[in-house]
Every structure is written in structure tokens, then in C-alpha cells.
Design an enzyme around this catalytic site. Structure first.
Site, PDB file in Angstrom:
ATOM      1  N   TYR A  74       0.844  -1.155   0.011  1.00  0.00           N
ATOM      2  CA  TYR A  74       0.115  -0.017  -0.071  1.00  0.00           C
ATOM      3  C   TYR A  74       0.926   1.259   0.052  1.00  0.00           C
ATOM      4  O   TYR A  74       2.118   1.239   0.378  1.00  0.00           O
ATOM      5  CB  TYR A  74      -1.038   0.124   1.189  1.00  0.00           C
ATOM      6  CG  TYR A  74      -2.008   1.183   1.345  1.00  0.00           C
ATOM      7  CD1 TYR A  74      -2.814   1.270   0.454  1.00  0.00           C
ATOM      8  CD2 TYR A  74      -1.787   1.888   2.533  1.00  0.00           C
ATOM      9  CE1 TYR A  74      -3.645   2.493   0.552  1.00  0.00           C
ATOM     10  CE2 TYR A  74      -2.461   3.183   2.612  1.00  0.00           C
ATOM     11  CZ  TYR A  74      -3.368   3.282   1.670  1.00  0.00           C
ATOM     12  OH  TYR A  74      -4.132   4.381   1.889  1.00  0.00           O
TER      13      TYR A  74
ATOM     14  N   THR B  33       1.533   3.699   1.694  1.00  0.00           N
ATOM     15  CA  THR B  33       2.233   4.118   2.809  1.00  0.00           C
ATOM     16  C   THR B  33       3.356   3.246   3.391  1.00  0.00           C
ATOM     17  O   THR B  33       4.036   3.435   4.435  1.00  0.00           O
ATOM     18  CB  THR B  33       1.412   4.732   4.086  1.00  0.00           C
ATOM     19  OG1 THR B  33       0.692   3.257   4.492  1.00  0.00           O
ATOM     20  CG2 THR B  33       0.434   5.828   3.559  1.00  0.00           C
ATOM     21  N   LYS B  34       3.069   1.964   2.628  1.00  0.00           N
ATOM     22  CA  LYS B  34       4.117   0.951   3.379  1.00  0.00           C
ATOM     23  C   LYS B  34       5.716   0.969   2.899  1.00  0.00           C
ATOM     24  O   LYS B  34       5.648   1.619   2.087  1.00  0.00           O
ATOM     25  CB  LYS B  34       3.449  -0.444   3.033  1.00  0.00           C
ATOM     26  CG  LYS B  34       2.174  -0.504   3.485  1.00  0.00           C
ATOM     27  CD  LYS B  34       2.077  -0.901   5.124  1.00  0.00           C
ATOM     28  CE  LYS B  34       0.599  -0.830   5.683  1.00  0.00           C
ATOM     29  NZ  LYS B  34      -0.464  -1.221   5.173  1.00  0.00           N
ATOM     30  N   ASN B  35       6.441   0.276   3.527  1.00  0.00           N
ATOM     31  CA  ASN B  35       7.910   0.581   3.539  1.00  0.00           C
ATOM     32  C   ASN B  35       8.318   0.214   2.134  1.00  0.00           C
ATOM     33  O   ASN B  35       9.335   0.643   1.570  1.00  0.00           O
ATOM     34  CB  ASN B  35       8.480  -0.474   4.482  1.00  0.00           C
ATOM     35  CG  ASN B  35       8.553   0.011   5.833  1.00  0.00           C
ATOM     36  OD1 ASN B  35       7.772   0.742   6.077  1.00  0.00           O
ATOM     37  ND2 ASN B  35       9.585  -0.451   6.653  1.00  0.00           N
ATOM     38  N   LEU B  36       7.687  -0.931   1.567  1.00  0.00           N
ATOM     39  CA  LEU B  36       7.814  -1.017   0.041  1.00  0.00           C
ATOM     40  C   LEU B  36       6.519  -0.888  -0.461  1.00  0.00           C
ATOM     41  O   LEU B  36       5.529  -1.512  -0.287  1.00  0.00           O
ATOM     42  CB  LEU B  36       8.228  -2.549  -0.237  1.00  0.00           C
ATOM     43  CG  LEU B  36       8.566  -3.061  -1.553  1.00  0.00           C
ATOM     44  CD1 LEU B  36       9.241  -4.442  -1.342  1.00  0.00           C
ATOM     45  CD2 LEU B  36       7.636  -3.018  -2.627  1.00  0.00           C
TER      46      LEU B  36
END
Ligand code: PLP
Length: 385
Positions: free
Chosen positions: A185, A187-190
Site C-alpha cells: 500500500y 504508505t508501506k515500506n515497499l
């Protein structure tokens, strides 16, 4: 205003997308193949290597992965699935989707992950799976969870939406449990905008998920498209529309290459916050256990009773001074659907209820500069003194 402007709003979790991702997306758009195809296969292969997992299957979300894992285990009405109330609603919503009942187990006040000491007493003869969540990127004690899983013969489905880079006692998250679900998603790290991956350790589970993720069809479009291939297919079961597109995978391939570098930056920001916020009426994230790697997805602070204002006002002040924030999470038993359906009270999960009322997540992203993080720290100090 640009992000370098002094007064520009500091977003809570801006993505860091480079020219490589952009070029790869353009290449995909020009290639004549947009949906699941060669880029998705490449991303899966690289992700499987990164997580040291046997199989990695790309999906359109982490939620899809959690749902598919439950479907693959044939969890249904009358069954129970254990999870934490201190997570995003998707973790429990998928249990409702298959008609089963989520059984919440309170969290450990130090790790904010599911309290492993309380799991055994929540297990009944209807328990069909346990879904631990690696809150904020801090890996759960997977050894302990595996022991429970093995002894009680209940499979684990990890919600690793926060924990792509995680390591639990020297083992990569994604290589341990029967199913592990990751989120890409925005906002996620990847990040791939929207997207997800499920890693699976045995061949049968992988085959089942592969078919279930695309309508239950025996052959996907890419396989049917290769010259000489059979254009017909069978439908094994009424599967889902959960496949990833090559446009998403194009972004993912380069995000994965940069993941380690981005994690190093996330670690630096964690250190700046740990140092800069230590003398305030806040509980900061606890130290990481030896042998673990925290994925540094969220930096959350808990306002103590000594804080001069309530959480809602603290967030209002942050916003007014140009600092973004978020709440991870409102504990699930407090949402009206779960409260009304199961009659939960805050005291049913005292730790999750308490932490849920105090927590605030501060801006964290490799896209943020030292100057921006310093401004967040100064703003928090200013509001709290
Ligand atoms: C983001 C998130 C999800 C859902 O991920 P999607 O890819 O948006 O479906 C699930 N669990 C947790 C803990 C999350 O933070």
C-alpha cells in the site's frame, strides 16, 4: 510550496519513488502487456529470494493474501481465528469474510504485539488459525508462536504488512510460517500504490493460492498468451480477482532493490526521535530484541498521564503547526461493527484499549530530511512543554 519550504506541511508517510520506478512503469506501458505477466514473475522471484521463502505470490493487496490464506485453509462458519485487536481492521475483516469468528487476544504492553502468554487460553476446538501482526515493524516472537502452533496443530498466518524487512531470531519474516502476507500500500515500506504478496512454504498451498487468486482458473492470461499454449482453461473453484498487474510489479521491482537503503534511513529517523523525544511525557518504542530486525515502519509514541493535553488536542496542535500524524490503531473491539456484533467492552482488552487511546504515529519515511524530522521533534517538544 515544496517539501523544502520551511513551513510546508510534513506528510506523515510520503512515498519515495525514483526515476527507476518511473522508467520501469513507462517500459511496461509501452510493452503491450499490462496485467500479470513477466514483471510480476520477476518481482515474485526477487521477493522470494529477499524473504528466503519457498514461494512468493503477488496479489493486489495484503488483505487479499489474508483472505486467500483463510480460504486455502477452508476456514468457514463455526470456526474461530485468533488475532490481536491492535491492528488494522483488514486483519479481522477477512475472518468475517469467510464467516468465521475473530477471537482477540490482548497485547503485550512492551512490544504491542499479541501477548503470547494469553494465546493458549484463547484456543478452543474451533480454532483454525492464528494471525499474529508485527506491529509497527517489530517482529513477534515467532519461536514462541511456532511452538504453540505445532503443539496445538493450528497454522499461523502472519500479517507482515508492517514487516517486509523483519527478522525474528535470525530468520526472515516470510520464511517461517505456513502463510505470510505483505502489503505494498502507498504508505508501506515497499510501496506499489496498491499491492501485496503472500509467501508460502509448501508446494500444494502455493498451487492452491495461485489458482484462487485468479478466479480459480487453471491457466492465467500470460500462460495462455504464449505461442502454442492452450487457450482454454478450467475453473477449479470460484476463486477471487486478487492478481497483481505488471504496472504495480514494475514499481515493486525497484522498491525492493532500494528497500535496504530505505531501511537504513528509517533507522536513522528512529534514532533521531529516540534521542530528541526522550525527556518528554511520552512512552517511546521499546528497544529491539537481540537477533531481531525491526522494519521501522511506524514510530509511535504514547502520551502519558503527565502530558499537558489530551491526544485529540495533541494531534490538532501537530496539524496546526504543519506536522502530519496518524493513529495506529483504534483497537478493533472499539469499532461499532465488532462492538455491536460481539458486545465487547474496553476492559475485555485492557492493554489494547489503553494503548489505543494514547498512541500517536509521527512522520516517518525515507523521503523525509533531517531538517524535517528536527522540525517534528521541536514541534512535539514545544507542544508538550
Ligand atoms: C496496511 C495493512 C493491512 C492491509 O494492507 P492492504 O495491502 O492495504 O490490503 C493489513 N494489516 C495491517 C496491519 C496493515 O497495516
Amino acid at each position: 510550496m515544496t517539501s523544502t519550504d520551511k513551513k510546508a506541511f510534513i506528510n506523515f508517510s510520503p512515498p519515495l519513488i525514483g526515476e527507476e520506478e518511473i522508467q520501469e512503469v513507462v517500459d511496461t506501458l509501452r510493452s503491450g502487456w499490462l496485467t500479470t505477466g513477466p514483471k510480476t514473475s520477476c518481482f515474485e522471484e526477487n521477493f522470494s529470494k529477499y524473504t528466503e521463502s519457498k514461494h512468493a505470490l503477488a496479489l493486489n493487496s495484503c488483505t487479499a493474501g489474508l483472505h486467500l490464506a483463510l480460504a486455502a485453509l477452508k476456514v468457514g462458519p463455526g470456526d474461530e481465528v485468533i488475532t490481536t485487536p491492535f491492528t488494522f481492521c483488514a486483519t479481522a475483516n477477512v475472518i468475517e469474510h469467510v464467516g468465521a469468528r475473530p477471537i482477540f487476544v490482548d497485547i503485550n504492553p512492551d512490544t504491542l504485539n499479541i501477548n503470547k502468554e494469553l494465546i493458549n487460553s484463547a484456543i478452543t476446538d474451533r480454532t483454525r488459525a492464528i494471525i499474529p501482526v508485527h506491529y509497527a515493524g517489530r517482529p513477534c516472537d515467532m519461536k514462541a508462536l511456532e511452538n504453540i502452533s505445532a503443539k496445538r496443530e493450528i497454522p499461523l498466518i502472519e500479517d507482515a504488512a508492517h514487516c517486509t524487512e523483519g527478522i525474528s531470531q535470525d530468520r526472515k519474516i516470510g520464511s517461517i510460517s505456513r502463510f505470510t502476507c505483505f502489503s505494498f500500500y502507498a504508505t508501506k515500506n515497499l510501496c506499489t500504490g496498491e499491492g501485496g504478496m503472500i509467501t508460502v512454504q509448501n508446494d500444494e498451498d502455493a498451487e492452491l493460492i495461485r489458482v484462487l487468486r485468479l478466479h480459480g482458473m487453471s491457466r492465467d492470461a500470460w500462460k495462455r498468451n504464449t505461442p502454442g499454449a492452450d487457450v482454454l482453461y478450467d475453473v477449479h473453484s470460484p476463486g477471487f480477482k486478487y492478481n497483481m498487474t505488471d504496472i504495480q510489479a514494475a514499481i515493486g521491482i525497484h522498491q525492493l532493490k532500494k528497500l535496504h537503503k530505505h531501511l537504513k534511513r528509517r533507522e536513522e529517523i528512529f534514532e533521531m526521535y529516540d534521542h530528541g523525544l526522550k525527556d518528554l511525557p511520552l512512552v517511546l518504542p521499546s528497544p529491539v530484541k537481540e537477533g531481531d530486525r525491526h522494519a521501522r515502519h511506524i514510530y509511535n509514541v504514547l502520551l502519558t498521564d503527565e502530558a499537558p493535553l489530551k491526544r485529540a488536542d495533541f494531534i490538532k496542535e501537530l496539524t496546526a503547526r504543519g506536522v502530519g500524524s496518524a493513529v495506529h490503531f483504534t483497537a478493533l473491539h472499539q469499532f461499532s461493527y465488532y462492538q455491536e456484533k460481539y458486545g465487547y467492552k474496553p476492559e475485555d482488552y485492557p492493554v489494547a484499549s489503553d494503548v489505543s487511546a494514547r498512541t500517536v504515529s509521527l512522520p516517518l519515511s525515507p523521503a523525509l530530511t533531517d531538517a524535517q524530522i528536527e522540525r517534528v521533534i521541536e514541534t512535539v517538544i514545544d507542544i508538550l512543554s
